[in-house]
Write an enzyme that holds these catalytic residues in place. Sequence first.
Site, short mmCIF file in Angstrom:
data_model
loop_
_atom_site.label_atom_id
_atom_site.label_comp_id
_atom_site.label_asym_id
_atom_site.label_seq_id
_atom_site.Cartn_x
_atom_site.Cartn_y
_atom_site.Cartn_z
N ASP A 96 -1.49 0.82 -3.49
CA ASP A 96 -2.62 0.36 -4.34
C ASP A 96 -3.75 0.70 -4.29
O ASP A 96 -4.78 0.22 -4.77
CB ASP A 96 -2.45 -1.01 -3.15
CG ASP A 96 -3.01 -0.59 -2.20
OD1 ASP A 96 -3.08 0.65 -1.72
OD2 ASP A 96 -3.78 -1.47 -2.16
N ASP A 138 -3.12 6.50 -3.10
CA ASP A 138 -2.08 5.60 -2.48
C ASP A 138 -1.17 4.67 -3.64
O ASP A 138 -2.25 4.51 -4.46
CB ASP A 138 -1.95 4.99 -1.31
CG ASP A 138 -3.49 3.78 -1.33
OD1 ASP A 138 -4.07 4.19 -2.68
OD2 ASP A 138 -3.11 3.04 -0.51
N SER A 175 0.75 -0.87 -0.23
CA SER A 175 0.04 0.16 0.55
C SER A 175 1.15 1.45 0.00
O SER A 175 1.65 1.47 -0.65
CB SER A 175 -0.76 0.15 1.23
OG SER A 175 -1.83 1.03 1.76
MG MG Z 1 -4.00 1.29 0.11
#
Ligand code: MG
Length: 456
Positions: free
Chosen positions: A247, A245, A102
Amino acid sequence: MAAEEKAPRLFGTNGVRGVVNTPQMDCRFALRLGMAIGTFMNGTVMIATDARTSNEMLKSSCVAGIMATGCEVLDLGVVPTPAIQYAVRKKGAAGGVMITASHNPPEFNGVKCIDPDGTEMSRRNEETIEFIYHKEAFERAGWESIGRSRPYPTAAEEYVDGILAKVDGAAIRKANLRIAVDCSNGAAAYTTPRLLEKLGVRYVTLNGDPNGAFPGHHSEPTPENTEELVNLVKQGGFDFGVIHDGDADRSIFVDDQGRYMYGDRSLALVAYNRVLDMKGGLVVTTVGSSMCVEDAVKIGGGTVMYTRVGSPVVARAMMETGAVFGGEENGGLIFPEHQYCRDGGMSVAAILEIIAKNGRLSDLLERIPQYSQFKTKTPCPDKKKESVMAKLAATTEGVRVDTTDGVKIFVEDGWVLVRPSGTEPIFRVFTEAKTPERAEALAGLYKKRVNQLIRG
Ligand code: MG
């Protein structure tokens, strides 16, 4: 599998995370975790990654482990986490595996599992995988039934089409909007531009090449990492800016004046519009969210329910209550008619629809009350945390105290939230009030109080 027999924990609040090529996150670990995942899922498993440098290595190992158990693997390539979540539910897969860390720095990576309904895997299922992993109770398929891995290249397209079906595309197209998008060199590069093209929105991208070295900035959409986007939007001619972000399950917005919007404010704005459109309804968020969310929802005619921190908890509560909307203060918004998970692309489409129908973002934000927050921390040995929290809750008088997650104390002009860290021997102290000075003073006051209780 006897889940009562507790094995050491692998999965944290956001899957397994670790620094690449340490024993916690190397190819041996990924292989054995893959075997545990395949043993548990026992069917077709989808796998995808974000854009990190270690993804191919970890994915190959994990896929080998899954195939060894006899499961078929569908490889979605690089897509946002919500895109694999969408695909798992839509195609009826036995589960999903997302290789991502992430918003963590580039040396990290991680593995997140997805349940067949597309939600982040429940703790109970994670415990079963942990049990299989530690006991090495792996299913080993015979030579004639080893699984195969095939590409599944249409996930990004299907995910975008899924979003398009949930918004008023004609209204967005008619508004002739122009936005700036910072993909943070992450997975959003494969979906957000495509979504904007299909909605007839003109756009400029920043950091639009997937690149695990994150040459633009780190992949957490903090104010510092959003400077480039803010400067671009300030040049004028944009209806807003958005940054994802790594992902792309989260979106943080910059208004048409170039002002960074904390996630609570986009949460409040979308929540307000949804309860207004639906003539009421429940909005679910965590105890860490700003009062502006509850204020906005009340003005719109809805109600708010608070949960513990963590997006799977919010998603689960939304399912159980039939909530119309929910999310976290970090820019993770959950749209139940789309799917029960945070969705960065869907958040962009929702904000586009709101401004297409209601006007400029900076004007709409005027209606959302503004508060100031302050964050601090104080050391506390892990073994004392429980008793300190109990004492804090028991000795706070005359005001409302909520112990949903940590101890949240409502004072007349704000709140204080004292939460133990799950990973460090500290308490985090969050406050919110009408002015920055008051928020800081409240934090100081309660930090002192917690320190007194720690000393006994
Ligand atoms: Mg994320």
